[in-house]
Write an enzyme that holds these catalytic residues in place. Structure first.
Site, PDB file in Angstrom:
ATOM      1  N   HIS A 185       0.629  -1.689   0.113  1.00  0.00           N
ATOM      2  CA  HIS A 185      -0.295   0.299  -0.402  1.00  0.00           C
ATOM      3  C   HIS A 185       0.987   1.033  -0.239  1.00  0.00           C
ATOM      4  O   HIS A 185       0.348   2.168  -0.814  1.00  0.00           O
ATOM      5  CB  HIS A 185      -0.937   0.121   0.937  1.00  0.00           C
ATOM      6  CG  HIS A 185      -1.360  -0.979   1.519  1.00  0.00           C
ATOM      7  ND1 HIS A 185      -1.767  -1.993   2.965  1.00  0.00           N
ATOM      8  CD2 HIS A 185      -2.273  -1.352   0.453  1.00  0.00           C
ATOM      9  CE1 HIS A 185      -3.152  -2.843   2.325  1.00  0.00           C
ATOM     10  NE2 HIS A 185      -3.207  -2.512   1.235  1.00  0.00           N
TER      11      HIS A 185
ATOM     12  N   LYS B 215     -18.915  -3.998  13.086  1.00  0.00           N
ATOM     13  CA  LYS B 215     -18.258  -4.392  13.839  1.00  0.00           C
ATOM     14  C   LYS B 215     -17.607  -5.911  13.707  1.00  0.00           C
ATOM     15  O   LYS B 215     -17.537  -6.900  13.575  1.00  0.00           O
ATOM     16  CB  LYS B 215     -18.688  -4.353  15.452  1.00  0.00           C
ATOM     17  CG  LYS B 215     -18.386  -2.562  15.927  1.00  0.00           C
ATOM     18  CD  LYS B 215     -18.475  -2.769  17.141  1.00  0.00           C
ATOM     19  CE  LYS B 215     -18.498  -1.424  17.738  1.00  0.00           C
ATOM     20  NZ  LYS B 215     -18.322   0.211  16.621  1.00  0.00           N
TER      21      LYS B 215
HETATM   22  P1  ADP Z   1      -9.550  -3.841  -0.499  1.00  0.00           P
HETATM   23  O1  ADP Z   1      -9.753  -2.571  -1.162  1.00  0.00           O
HETATM   24  O2  ADP Z   1     -10.030  -5.235  -0.992  1.00  0.00           O
HETATM   25  O3  ADP Z   1     -10.214  -4.048   0.922  1.00  0.00           O
HETATM   26  P2  ADP Z   1      -6.485  -3.338   0.468  1.00  0.00           P
HETATM   27  O4  ADP Z   1      -7.844  -2.229   1.419  1.00  0.00           O
HETATM   28  O5  ADP Z   1      -5.884  -4.501   1.433  1.00  0.00           O
HETATM   29  O6  ADP Z   1      -8.201  -3.989  -0.078  1.00  0.00           O
HETATM   30  O7  ADP Z   1      -6.107  -2.443  -0.492  1.00  0.00           O
HETATM   31  C1  ADP Z   1      -6.428  -0.933  -1.430  1.00  0.00           C
HETATM   32  C2  ADP Z   1      -6.267  -1.019  -2.324  1.00  0.00           C
HETATM   33  O8  ADP Z   1      -4.661  -1.398  -2.329  1.00  0.00           O
HETATM   34  C3  ADP Z   1      -6.476  -1.617  -3.410  1.00  0.00           C
HETATM   35  O9  ADP Z   1      -6.946  -1.436  -4.621  1.00  0.00           O
HETATM   36  C4  ADP Z   1      -5.468  -2.842  -3.597  1.00  0.00           C
HETATM   37  O10 ADP Z   1      -5.463  -3.893  -4.686  1.00  0.00           O
HETATM   38  C5  ADP Z   1      -4.468  -2.048  -3.102  1.00  0.00           C
HETATM   39  N1  ADP Z   1      -3.533  -3.786  -2.552  1.00  0.00           N
HETATM   40  C6  ADP Z   1      -3.004  -3.843  -1.648  1.00  0.00           C
HETATM   41  N2  ADP Z   1      -2.188  -4.688  -1.838  1.00  0.00           N
HETATM   42  C7  ADP Z   1      -1.351  -4.244  -2.549  1.00  0.00           C
HETATM   43  C8  ADP Z   1       0.023  -4.548  -3.362  1.00  0.00           C
HETATM   44  N3  ADP Z   1       0.495  -5.288  -2.129  1.00  0.00           N
HETATM   45  N4  ADP Z   1       0.602  -3.700  -3.924  1.00  0.00           N
HETATM   46  C9  ADP Z   1      -0.277  -2.834  -3.941  1.00  0.00           C
HETATM   47  N5  ADP Z   1      -1.349  -2.644  -4.093  1.00  0.00           N
HETATM   48  C10 ADP Z   1      -2.057  -3.449  -3.587  1.00  0.00           C
END
Ligand code: ADP
Length: 175
Positions: free
Chosen positions: A17, A41
């Site tokens: 992220h 929750k």
């Molecule tokens: P979600 O939206 O399914 O709850 P997350 O909060 O983990 O998933 O991810 C938010 C965003 O970050 C999404 O666009 C997801 O594809 C991206 N993301 C998650 N992990 C990674 C990673 N390892 N590398 C790049 N992008 C990621």
């Protein structure tokens, strides 16, 4: 000024992220990280406040990144924040179909908001918060995948959970 929204649940934030949000902060004048406040929750390991705090701590050195919680429809939140761009991260092939569907649905609701997908770095292609939690729970090494403060929060939370499960089971245990 081009404002971008990077939405997600971030339970917890990983280096995958952080790579995406840092790259987005070089492309757009302001990036708002929207931490989704789950209506039900217990569906996340960390509370919304904890998820926001962990992300804030990890990006405190980048002045054009703001981290805020939000509820409801992501595109509506984007419009309210004046964000015309929504940033998403794409890993290998696994994310494409879901992101494509979401982008089409979101365009139907808010046609002015454009989705910009950034490809994940090679080293974080297979990193997800859910897999990370699973590995951490089983005692695997995660130190290279999350910032140090997230690693300690994760270890502490999982220990606490294990202890509470243990103390809940103890009275009934017969050896
Ligand atoms: P979600 O939206 O399914 O709850 P997350 O909060 O983990 O998933 O991810 C938010 C965003 O970050 C999404 O666009 C997801 O594809 C991206 N993301 C998650 N992990 C990674 C990673 N390892 N590398 C790049 N992008 C990621």
């Amino acid at each position: 000024m081009t404002v971008a929204l990077y939405p997600g649940s971030f339970d917890p934030v990983t280096k995958g992220h952080l790579d995406i949000v840092r790259r987005a902060s070089r492309l757009f004048e302001k990036v708002i990280v929207g931490v989704y406040d789950m209506p039900a929750k217990g569906r996340t390991l960390f509370t919304t406040e904890e998820r926001v705090d962990m992300f804030r701590q990890a990006t405190s050195d980048t002045p054009n990144i703001d981290v805020v919680p939000y509820k409801g429809l992501t595109v509506t939140f984007a419009r309210e924040q004046g964000a015309m761009v929504m940033v998403r991260g794409l890993r290998a092939s696994s994310d494409f179909e879901y992101e494509f569907e979401m982008a089409m649905m979101n365009r139907n609701i808010e046609p002015q908001v454009e989705v910009v997908c950034l490809m994940s770095r090679l080293d974080y292609q297979f990193l997800s918060s859910s897999l990370l939690k699973e590995v951490a729970q089983l005692g695997g090494v995660i130190g290279n995948l999350v910032p140090a403060h997230v690693e300690s929060a994760l270890t502490e939370r999982l220990h606490k959970l294990q202890r509470s499960v243990g103390s809940f089971r103890e009275p009934g245990l017969k050896e």
